[in-house]
Design an enzyme around this catalytic site. Sequence first.
Site, mmCIF file in Angstrom:
data_model
loop_
_atom_site.group_PDB
_atom_site.id
_atom_site.type_symbol
_atom_site.label_atom_id
_atom_site.label_comp_id
_atom_site.label_asym_id
_atom_site.label_seq_id
_atom_site.Cartn_x
_atom_site.Cartn_y
_atom_site.Cartn_z
ATOM 1 N N GLU A 1 -2.291 -6.553 7.805
ATOM 2 C CA GLU A 1 -2.464 -5.231 8.411
ATOM 3 C C GLU A 1 -1.293 -5.018 9.358
ATOM 4 O O GLU A 1 -1.146 -5.738 10.337
ATOM 5 C CB GLU A 1 -3.792 -5.146 9.153
ATOM 6 C CG GLU A 1 -4.041 -3.825 9.856
ATOM 7 C CD GLU A 1 -4.336 -2.680 8.894
ATOM 8 O OE1 GLU A 1 -4.123 -1.511 9.288
ATOM 9 O OE2 GLU A 1 -4.781 -2.945 7.759
ATOM 10 N N ARG A 2 -0.455 -4.032 9.048
ATOM 11 C CA ARG A 2 0.759 -3.782 9.832
ATOM 12 C C ARG A 2 0.505 -2.687 10.859
ATOM 13 O O ARG A 2 -0.018 -1.619 10.535
ATOM 14 C CB ARG A 2 1.891 -3.377 8.879
ATOM 15 C CG ARG A 2 3.204 -3.027 9.536
ATOM 16 C CD ARG A 2 4.170 -2.535 8.478
ATOM 17 N NE ARG A 2 5.379 -1.943 9.032
ATOM 18 C CZ ARG A 2 6.161 -1.102 8.367
ATOM 19 N NH1 ARG A 2 5.853 -0.762 7.120
ATOM 20 N NH2 ARG A 2 7.242 -0.609 8.930
ATOM 21 N N GLU B 1 1.955 2.942 3.141
ATOM 22 C CA GLU B 1 2.966 2.310 3.982
ATOM 23 C C GLU B 1 4.383 2.740 3.610
ATOM 24 O O GLU B 1 5.352 2.305 4.223
ATOM 25 C CB GLU B 1 2.865 0.787 3.877
ATOM 26 C CG GLU B 1 1.701 0.193 4.626
ATOM 27 C CD GLU B 1 1.782 0.466 6.120
ATOM 28 O OE1 GLU B 1 2.743 -0.012 6.750
ATOM 29 O OE2 GLU B 1 0.896 1.158 6.652
ATOM 30 N N ASP C 1 0.844 -1.190 0.000
ATOM 31 C CA ASP C 1 0.000 0.000 0.000
ATOM 32 C C ASP C 1 0.887 1.250 0.000
ATOM 33 O O ASP C 1 1.876 1.340 0.744
ATOM 34 C CB ASP C 1 -0.903 -0.015 1.232
ATOM 35 C CG ASP C 1 -1.878 1.152 1.239
ATOM 36 O OD1 ASP C 1 -2.143 1.700 0.152
ATOM 37 O OD2 ASP C 1 -2.360 1.517 2.324
ATOM 38 N N ASP D 1 -2.582 -3.410 4.376
ATOM 39 C CA ASP D 1 -1.324 -2.767 3.987
ATOM 40 C C ASP D 1 -0.537 -3.584 2.967
ATOM 41 O O ASP D 1 0.223 -3.010 2.192
ATOM 42 C CB ASP D 1 -0.458 -2.536 5.229
ATOM 43 C CG ASP D 1 -1.132 -1.606 6.235
ATOM 44 O OD1 ASP D 1 -1.770 -0.631 5.794
ATOM 45 O OD2 ASP D 1 -1.041 -1.872 7.450
#
Length: 522
Positions: free
Chosen positions: A313-314, A260, A257, A292
Site C-alpha cells: 500500500e503506497r 496508481e 494497480d 496498490d
Amino acid sequence: MNKINRVSVKHVNPNPLFTKWLTEWRDDALERRSKLYNTFNFALKNLSKFPLPLRSGKDCKIIKGFGKQLCEMLDKKLQESRSENVSRKSCKTNHEYIPAYRSGAYAILLTLYSKSLEANFQGYLTKPEIIELGQHFCDKSFSKPNPGTYNTCWSSMKILLSKNLAVKNGSPARYSLTEEGRNLGARLSASSNNGDHSNCLAEPYINRLRNSKNEVPIFQNNTEFKRPVTNENMKDYLETDMVSFTPKSFDVVLLVDCKETLGSLNVGNDPIINGLVAIGVNHEIRHLKVGDYTWICRERESKRELVLPYIVERKRLDDLGSSIKDGRFHEQKFRLRRCGLGNVIYLIESFGSTSHLGLPITSLYQAVANTLVQDEFSVKFTDGTSGSLQYLASMTKTLTKLFKDKTLMSRPKETVKELDINEDLIPLMWFQEFHKCSHKRQDRTVTEMFICQLLQVKGISLDKALSIVERYPTPKHLKNAYEKCSYGERLLSTMQYGKLKKNMGLALSRTVYLLYTNKFFH
C-alpha cells in the site's frame, strides 16, 4: 424407606457413523465451495443434539434438516458400510498388506530391514535417515508431493504404523520394524534381489485393480478418501483439483494497480511505469480491489496465476494525513488484513514540506508506528517516486530469486498457512480468488460491519475493535451487556487489547457506552 434415585443414561455420540459421513460430506462441500455445505452443516448440528441411536437414514426424517435425498444418501452409505464389513470379515484371515513395488511403504520397509542386518545397527532410524537412505528404493519423492496432492512418500509411514509393521518411539521420533515388518521386509528384499516383481507379492494388487471402480482420489486435511467420478461431479472435480507449479516453470510478475498510474491515456508519462520498463521489471497494469502493488506467479504454458503473499500500500505523507482524517486509513488496514496475503507493506513517500500535510508530522509518525507495532505490518520510508521505484524493483528481483526453485501449490484462502520460505512446497492462493475476496462491497457479516462501525470512533484502533467483538460479536450483544450491568460506562475500561495487553481506558469505554445507549444516536 430408602430413597431411590433415577438413573439416566446419556449417549455421548449415539450415531457415530452418521456423524462421520455428514462431517465428510460437509468438509467436501466446503473444499468444493458448494452450497451444500450449509445443508450438511445444519443437519450435523441437529443430529448432534439428538440423544437416541438411529438405525437407518430413513429414521433421521424426524430430525430437522434431514430431507428425503439426504436420508437416502445415508441409507446408501450404511448399506455400503455393512457390505464392506461382511467382505472384510470373510477375507480377514487370508488378506495381507503388501506395499506396491517402489512405493513409499516399499522403500521404508526395505530401508529399515537392510539397515537392521548391519552389525553396527543401533536399532532404529530417524526420519531424515530413512529419507536419505530410502530414496533410491522409491520412484517418487520423499520431500516433494506428487502433482495434485499434499502427500509425499513419507506419508506411507502412517500406513506401516497402523498395520503394526513399524513402531515409533521417542522425541525426535525413532522408527524400527516389528516382527511382522521384518518378515515382510525379508520377503520384499528377496523378491527385489531375484528381480521378480510379478510373483505373489503383486497378486493382491492385481485383484484389487480388477475389482476397482472408476474413482478419483480427493485430498482434504492430509487425509485421502475417494468418491466416484460421474458426469455430474466431474466439473466440480476439475474446478477444485489442486494444481502445482514445478520449479522454474513460472514467472514472477509485479502487478500495478491502474489507479496508481496517470490513467490509460497518459500511462506512457507515468514515472513508475517508465522506470519499471527502463529497469526491465516484469510487470502488468491491472485493477486491484485492495492494495496498490502485489506479485503473482504465472505458469508459462497454462497462464494460470497464483498470488504471492506480499502486498504493498503506497502512501505519500499528505495522502496519509488525509486518509487518517476521513477514516480511510483504518478501513484500508482492515481490508488489507482480510485479503489473505500475510505480508502487508506500507510504502511511505516523503512529499515536499512537512508543514502542509493536514496533520502534525508527529501524529503521522505515531500512526505509522502503530501500524508497525500493533498491526504488525511492514513499513518502508522512501525519498519519493524514485525511491519507491527502486524498492519495487528490488522486491521483484528478490521474490523471483526466492521462489523460482520452489514447488507452488494452489490452495483456498481459508487453508493457506503462514509462509515458511525454507520449505520446498509453498501453498498459494489463486489470483482470481484473491481478487474476488478483496472486493470492497462484498457481503459482510454483522461482526465485520460491527468492526467497521467501531473503527469510525475516534481512538479505536483495529486491535481495540477486534478485542471488543471477540467478547461481544454484534452490537446487540454489547447492548444487552450494558442493560444487565450497573456500571455501563466502565464495562470496557479494563478490557485488554493487542500484544501488550493494555487496558481500553475509562474515556474510550465511556465514548462507546454513549454511542450505543444514548437515544440521540438512534
